[in-house]
Design a protein around this motif. Structure first.
Motif, short mmCIF file in Angstrom:
data_model
loop_
_atom_site.label_atom_id
_atom_site.label_comp_id
_atom_site.label_asym_id
_atom_site.label_seq_id
_atom_site.Cartn_x
_atom_site.Cartn_y
_atom_site.Cartn_z
N UNK A 185 66.99 2.06 39.45
CA UNK A 185 66.70 1.40 40.17
C UNK A 185 66.72 2.35 42.05
N UNK A 186 65.94 2.45 42.74
CA UNK A 186 66.21 3.03 43.85
C UNK A 186 67.33 1.49 44.73
N UNK A 187 68.68 2.55 45.26
CA UNK A 187 68.87 0.87 45.95
C UNK A 187 68.32 1.26 48.03
N UNK A 188 67.56 0.04 48.31
CA UNK A 188 66.70 0.51 49.86
C UNK A 188 68.18 -0.16 50.80
#
Lengths: 270, 270
Positions: A185-188
């Motif tokens: 998952x991309x941590x934004x």
């Protein structure tokens, strides 16, 4: 509890304690290993420790010193004289066993064992996991008390695992049976993944400036070059914040070029 | 290699070394932890160690003493001054990171990360796994060198993991990506799982003797009792060897009963 023991302030709050498998350390030799085992248990959400005939007695201050704050597990650990006593109130017991023996027994992987333990505790059964002494491991009498053996799939040319490492793998697999974290998952944080419109806005800026400076002057190659740039910018997720930085990069690089161009034109006129 | 080091006989044969991920220890503090890390690596089939700026220099005899024979990994370990040097020839680098930071980065689970590493090495790419120093973990500059972060799903109330434990989980998940051990299998050794015919043969013996001794004399309940016994004997796999033992148990119990009966009859006649 003995007087004069240090570090016994209850340790960290290690989370809610449910019907999780009991870790049964059979005849453990080193108190340090009992402590590091408690730490590994806390990592994976296993909170119930039983100790059968610890070589050096119990409690041992050295266990607390190596537990990195998993004190609650050590403080509530129960000590028994025999394996039979330690498992008497349990419904199922699995035994970890690195070496194959000449016995007839179901053999589970760590993952398979963890899944079965989760299923059993889900039915309200009390279950246990036996780990043998550091050097010799569980003996044949110990293993005759287990429903099944758990043997970790690991490099067969190098199976030597210390006690806390062995417990760590089971504790980890136990935790994983209920974990739902996506594998990637991309941590934004404060920003967000750029929308296609935000990305297109940047592509337009970039292409305009590249047209300006003549980078795309070859009409035959222009479409292909722009496509390649699109492929690159679409390969991973870009955030809106990163696009703002990239806008700035393009603007500043263009400005530098334009400034140099202006300076050149001035000097040519002189 | 320094003179006078002990235990440096090459250690155990730890298996074939392929294109497996490089484990990069960034600024490790304790030589013991480098040794226990080598051991954990060998467990999971990770053979390439790189060490960036080890606090106490390298090599360190204490590492060998704690490696439990994973000497080959320590002997071929490469030392670098900076993370950039250590990762220069790699195609992908993942960084383990227990604490969330305010950076934009893909975050993988240990299992998800291992699967991606396996896929990459399958394409012939060289990949690395960074682990930070014991206390502080990787810093922001280190993490800016990584494609993605790996965060283990573990008890959020107790995430404290020692270096070798952290490496153990990744090494285990790496090994598991190619493991095909069934989650449960009956280990039968010399014997075999009983065929239905062998089991029926025993059931016949048992029921005959139970009829003999009058245990099944209630005609109304007889069929149900026999069915229950069948349910019990069919619950798990029984081996042919165990059936032979059970035949013996039934025969001997019957013989004892018959002998007592005969003795009683004799004494009654007297």
């Amino acid at each position: 509890m003995e007087a004069g023991m240090t570090g016994r302030d209850g340790g960290a709050d290690i989370g809610p304690i449910g019907n999780s498998p009991v870790v049964i350390l059979v005849r453990p030799q080193m108190a340090e290993n009992i402590g590091t085992t408690a730490r590994a248990m806390a990592n994976g959400g296993l909170f119930h420790m039983r100790i059968v005939a610890p070589r050096d007695g119990w409690p041992q201050e050295r266990a607390w010193r190596s537990a990195s704050g998993a004190d609650r597990i050590l403080e509530s650990a129960q000590v028994f004289d025999t394996v039979d006593d330690a498992v008497a109130d349990l419904h199922h017991v699995f035994a970890t066993c690195p070496r194959p023996r000449h016995i007839v027994k179901p053999v589970l992987t760590a993952r398979g064992g963890a899944a079965e333990l989760r299923e059993m505790t889900g039915r309200g059964l009390k279950v246990g996991l036996m780990f043998g002494p550091e050097r010799a491991g569980l003996d044949n009498e110990d293993m005759a008390r287990a429903d099944a053996l758990i043997r970790y799939p690991l490099n067969p040319a190098f199976m030597s695992l210390n006690l806390a490492q062995a417990v760590m793998i089971m504790a980890y697999e136990w935790w994983m049976t209920e974990d739902e974290t996506p594998p990637r998952a991309l941590m934004t944080n404060e920003t967000h993944v750029a929308t296609r419109g935000e990305l297109e806005n940047f592509m337009h800026h970039l292409i305009t400036d590249l047209d300006d400076c003549g980078f795309l002057r070859n009409e035959q190659k222009r479409a292909g070059m722009v496509r390649n740039l699109r492929h690159f910018f679409l390969r991973g997720e870009v955030t809106e914040q990163e696009l703002r930085t990239l806008h700035g990069v393009v603007t500043e690089l263009s400005r530098g070029r334009k400034a140099r161009q202006a300076a050149r034109e001035v000097s040519e006129k002189q």
